[in-house]
Design an enzyme around this catalytic site. Structure first.
Site, mmCIF file in Angstrom:
data_model
loop_
_atom_site.group_PDB
_atom_site.id
_atom_site.type_symbol
_atom_site.label_atom_id
_atom_site.label_comp_id
_atom_site.label_asym_id
_atom_site.label_seq_id
_atom_site.Cartn_x
_atom_site.Cartn_y
_atom_site.Cartn_z
ATOM 1 N N SER A 188 -7.333 -19.992 -2.721
ATOM 2 C CA SER A 188 -8.229 -19.761 -1.584
ATOM 3 C C SER A 188 -9.253 -20.888 -1.496
ATOM 4 O O SER A 188 -8.886 -22.050 -1.398
ATOM 5 C CB SER A 188 -8.879 -18.378 -1.723
ATOM 6 O OG SER A 188 -9.508 -17.983 -0.527
ATOM 7 N N GLU A 308 -0.731 -13.467 4.446
ATOM 8 C CA GLU A 308 -2.088 -13.786 4.003
ATOM 9 C C GLU A 308 -3.150 -12.931 4.702
ATOM 10 O O GLU A 308 -4.054 -12.385 4.084
ATOM 11 C CB GLU A 308 -2.390 -15.267 4.270
ATOM 12 C CG GLU A 308 -1.546 -16.255 3.491
ATOM 13 C CD GLU A 308 -2.085 -16.550 2.111
ATOM 14 O OE1 GLU A 308 -3.092 -15.941 1.714
ATOM 15 O OE2 GLU A 308 -1.488 -17.404 1.423
ATOM 16 N N HIS A 364 -3.180 -12.158 0.989
ATOM 17 C CA HIS A 364 -4.004 -13.119 0.259
ATOM 18 C C HIS A 364 -4.419 -12.513 -1.080
ATOM 19 O O HIS A 364 -4.876 -11.362 -1.129
ATOM 20 C CB HIS A 364 -5.242 -13.415 1.122
ATOM 21 C CG HIS A 364 -6.027 -14.608 0.726
ATOM 22 N ND1 HIS A 364 -5.521 -15.882 0.736
ATOM 23 C CD2 HIS A 364 -7.328 -14.735 0.334
ATOM 24 C CE1 HIS A 364 -6.453 -16.745 0.376
ATOM 25 N NE2 HIS A 364 -7.562 -16.066 0.114
#
Length: 425
Positions: A188, A308, A364
């Site tokens: 990230s 995600e 994610h």
């Protein structure tokens, strides 16, 4: 008897278990406080005697993040644990000897505003078990780390990561690592920082390989966008937008004004918001990292999860995931394959978590338990757990963790090199 390691800054005491040795809260730079929060990281003065490295360090000032029913504490860690000396690393190693083992340096995510080495997901036992030295890094976040000020160096959080990599170069041999075989990896925001290192001249020679997990090669703000955030922060605090003025403000106030910075319209005539409104902080660069790669021979492993955007519960999670992560990852992979003499490998992670009544899916962060080989831990399961009530699929963590270990050791995760047509059309 507790193990000890003699570093250039002083002796540190760790602890030993069946996986190897763990040394925590080792400073790689001086504590940032007051006006120093807006200066480059300074060398740590060192210490006399034996430093206790058996407990975790303080963390960078950060807000609480709430994801409703989903327990994200294993990802974010305990939040803000107060204490000035948080520019530290944790080291997991099979042994602090002269083993010259491959080294993985992990840069955590959290939207440039949260996260720390204390997050349970980043337990390095499996890496030590498999003959790798794992170094996890704390860095400045939020206003001290990334607010752009004309009289302060930009991207101070990135400068911290660079300082930590310099510490690894100079010190990791003490912990049984090979300073000539370092892989930096991040997820990230940490992945976006990792990508930026590939476009940063000062990073040359500090690492041999890189892994970018769910980041973006196009996630940086333009100077105009960063200036809007700075103006909003100064207005919320009632001060001038200078490092001198911000240096007098306590960290608590920086956290209090974060709601005033959320949702700023950062669209300009030449650029959209590269983070799609998910964070008011990012790197500030004249060109995107994918457009400024330096070449060289760094091997790259890069990829995303297939869903995600599901983590954010957006009405259009597919579009969010593709805009924020997918497109930037594709652009970085293509740019690296064109400009670098190093190899390029791409992955796509598609295991669907059954959390949130099956709605979380391959969101994610869901790949992290498999990379760190902790997917069977009970705190990741149950109704609120990141992986949901179902058990992790047999063999998936061994395969994914094994690919990361193989890449760190040899530069080859176990599949063919990048093919733009195959992965991105």
């Amino acid at each position: 008897m507790s193990p000890q390691a003699e570093t250039p800054a002083g002796v540190v005491r760790g602890r030993r278990d069946s996986f190897g040795e763990l040394y925590r809260a080792i400073p790689y730079a001086a504590a940032p406080h007051g006006p120093g929060r807006f200066r480059p990281p300074a060398p740590h003065p060192g210490w006399s005697g034996v430093r206790d490295g058996t407990g975790p360090s303080p963390t960078a000032p950060q807000p609480v993040r709430d994801f409703g029913r989903l327990d994200m504490n294993p990802y974010f860690g305990p939040g803000w644990v107060r204490g000035e000396e948080y520019l530290t690393v944790d080291v997991r190693t099979p042994a602090a000897d002269d083993g010259k083992r491959p080294v993985l340096v992990f840069v955590h995510g959290g939207g440039f505003v949260t996260g720390s080495t204390r997050a349970a997901l980043y337990d390095g036992r499996a890496f030590a078990r498999d003959g790798v030295v794992l170094v996890t890094v704390n860095y400045r976040l939020g206003v001290p780390g990334f607010l752009d000020l004309e009289d302060a160096p930009a991207n101070r959080g990135l400068l911290d990561v660079l300082a930590a990599l310099g510490w690894v170069r100079d010190t990791v041999a003490v912990f049984g690592g090979d300073p000539d075989n370092v892989t930096v990896f991040g997820q990230s925001a940490g992945a976006t920082l990792t990508g930026a290192l590939l476009a940063t001249p000062q990073a040359k020679g500090l690492f041999r390989r890189a892994i970018i997990q769910s980041g973006s090669g196009t996630g940086a703000f333009t100077p105009e966008q960063a200036a809007r955030v700075t103006a909003a922060a100064a207005s919320a605090l009632g001060i001038e937008s200078t490092a001198e003025a911000f240096g007098e403000i306590p960290d608590e106030r920086f956290l209090e004004i974060l709601p005033a910075l959320a949702g700023l319209d950062l669209r300009t005539e030449t650029a959209s918001d590269p983070l799609a409104g998910l964070s008011p902080f990012s790197l500030v660069l004249p060109v995107q990292p994918a457009d400024g790669l330096l070449g060289g021979d760094v091997d790259l492993l890069i990829g995303t999860t297939t869903e995600e955007g599901n983590l954010y519960g957006a009405a259009n999670p597919g579009e969010l995931g593709e805009t924020l992560f997918g497109a930037g990852t594709a652009r970085m992979a293509r740019a690296h394959a064109r400009s670098s003499d190093g190899r390029t490998y791409v992955y796509s992670f598609g295991y669907r978590s059954t959390a949130l009544d099956g709605r979380l899916g391959a969101a994610h962060t869901v790949e992290l338990p498999f990379v760190f080989d902790v997917a069977d831990e009970p705190w990741l399961h149950g109704d609120a757990g990141l992986l949901g009530p179902d058990p992790a699929p047999d063999g998936l963590a061994a395969r994914m963790h094994g690919a990361w270990v193989a890449f760190a050791k040899t530069g080859d995760p176990g599949w063919g090199e990048y093919d733009a047509v195959e992965f991105f059309g």
